[in-house]
Design a protein around this motif. Structure first.
Motif: not given
Length: 367
Positions: A167, A173, A228, A234, A237, A241, A316-317
């Motif tokens: 990322d 994002s 992904g 990311l 998820h 997402l 995600v985080y």
């Protein structure tokens, strides 16, 4: 002496070439009031784009960054007061009862950092979560280092939630949501421009809204695949997402469809103004809200780019904490846009019917 030749059978005399209308007439025909208005509108959007992005990013200044403070009771109030009295109010400090609570506040997005005072030594600790916005974490670190140096103390920075290795600087994002938002309003615009798309009556509007649903689902899944399995930016998820992407695309597309049905070409300009000119720089993707000027900080989370970026990032985080407002915003745009699009088409039908009735009555009166 030969007789003059006569034109061959079936031929026709040469027709004179049509006269050119002249430059003045061509200019008048080409530069219509509508064309001038469109060019002027494009110029205004361009200037608004430059003004918005430069205004938001030209001088990021911290303003009331939420910070938790952990210290013994006798020192806690002093440290909180000292932080809150800094020139320009760069931080908003709040006393936390323990290190565990302060850590929880950072991970649930109640605060962006936590300052842990060590009463037995001269080295303190600052907890940050750079996945929530590296620029805010860096700014909080700089502020803490400056204060500690003035007090002859040192600070150790601990990043308790950093962006994934794929990322980079935590920008995925923002770029993901940017793609979803642009795709949504572009698709709605293409539908409005496609052959046979007018008039925008209620049945046709319902067809367009129905067509946007599978498009949004495919867009959401495709975006989740890209961030992904493809790039592992990311990962982990996928379905969350995909659902966020579907909702974000619907929010963008139905709002665009509504404004274009209601206002025509002006609606397209308004969509670009809201989602691109204002929405992108205020979204928190480049600089989170505490570093943005007041206007951009205030509107960011009320627009789909900002709400979508927060929703993806916190899902995600940060285990989905502090996402309810973003969900409500995107849901309101998706549902409100659909209702407004249908209502606008109904209103247009009523106007057309009234015009046709008026034209028929006027024609009857002249017979």
């Amino acid at each position: 002496m030969n007789a003059p030749s006569s034109p061959s059978a079936g031929s026709s005399p040469t027709e004179p070439a049509p006269k050119s209308p002249g430059f003045a007439a061509e200019f008048k025909d080409a530069v219509t009031f509508r064309a001038f208005g469109l060019v002027l509108g494009g110029l205004l959007v361009q200037l608004a784009f430059v003004l918005s992005y430069v205004g938001a990013f030209h001088s990021p200044t911290p303003e009331r960054i939420p910070v938790a403070v952990v210290a013994p009771q006798q020192a806690s109030a002093k440290i909180v007061a000292q932080l809150n009295s800094l020139d320009g109010e760069p931080v908003k400090a709040t006393a936390a009862p323990s290190t565990a609570v302060a850590r929880e506040w950072v991970m649930t997005r109640r605060t962006d950092a936590a300052f842990l005072f060590n009463p037995k030594g001269t080295e303190d600790t600052l907890l940050v979560a750079s996945a929530g916005g590296p620029s805010v974490s860096q700014t909080a670190t700089q502020i803490a280092q400056k204060i500690e140096a003035s007090e002859k103390r040192r600070i150790t920075v601990t990043d308790i939630r950093s962006p994934n290795s794929g990322d980079g600087r935590g920008m995925t994002s923002f770029y993901l949501v940017l793609g979803w938002v642009i795709g949504g309003y572009l698709t709605a615009t293409i539908m409005g421009m496609a052959s046979g798309s007018r008039p925008a009556n209620r049945p046709r509007t319902l067809i367009r809204l129905a067509a946007l649903i599978p498009y949004a689902v495919v867009s959401g899944v495709a975006g989740a695949v890209i961030v992904g399995p493809v790039f592992d930016a990311l990962g982990g998820h996928f379905w969350a997402l995909s659902a966020i992407g579907t909702l974000t695309v619907l929010a963008s597309a139905t709002t665009a469809l509504a404004l274009q049905t209601l206002l025509g070409l002006l609606g397209t300009g308004l969509v670009i103004l809201l989602f691109v000119v204002l929405g992108n720089p205020s979204s928190g993707g480049v600089y989170p809200a505490p570093l943005l000027p007041p206007f951009w900080s205030a509107i960011g989370q009320a627009l789909p780019p900002g709400a979508g970026t927060t929703l993806v990032r916190n899902t995600v985080y940060f285990s989905g904490h502090a996402t309810s407002s973003a969900l409500w915003v995107l849901g309101a745009y998706a549902v409100g846009g659909a209702v407004l699009a249908w209502g606008a088409s109904w209103w247009r039908e009523g106007r057309r019917s009234a015009t046709e009735v008026g034209s028929g009555a006027e024609a009857s009166a002249t017979v």
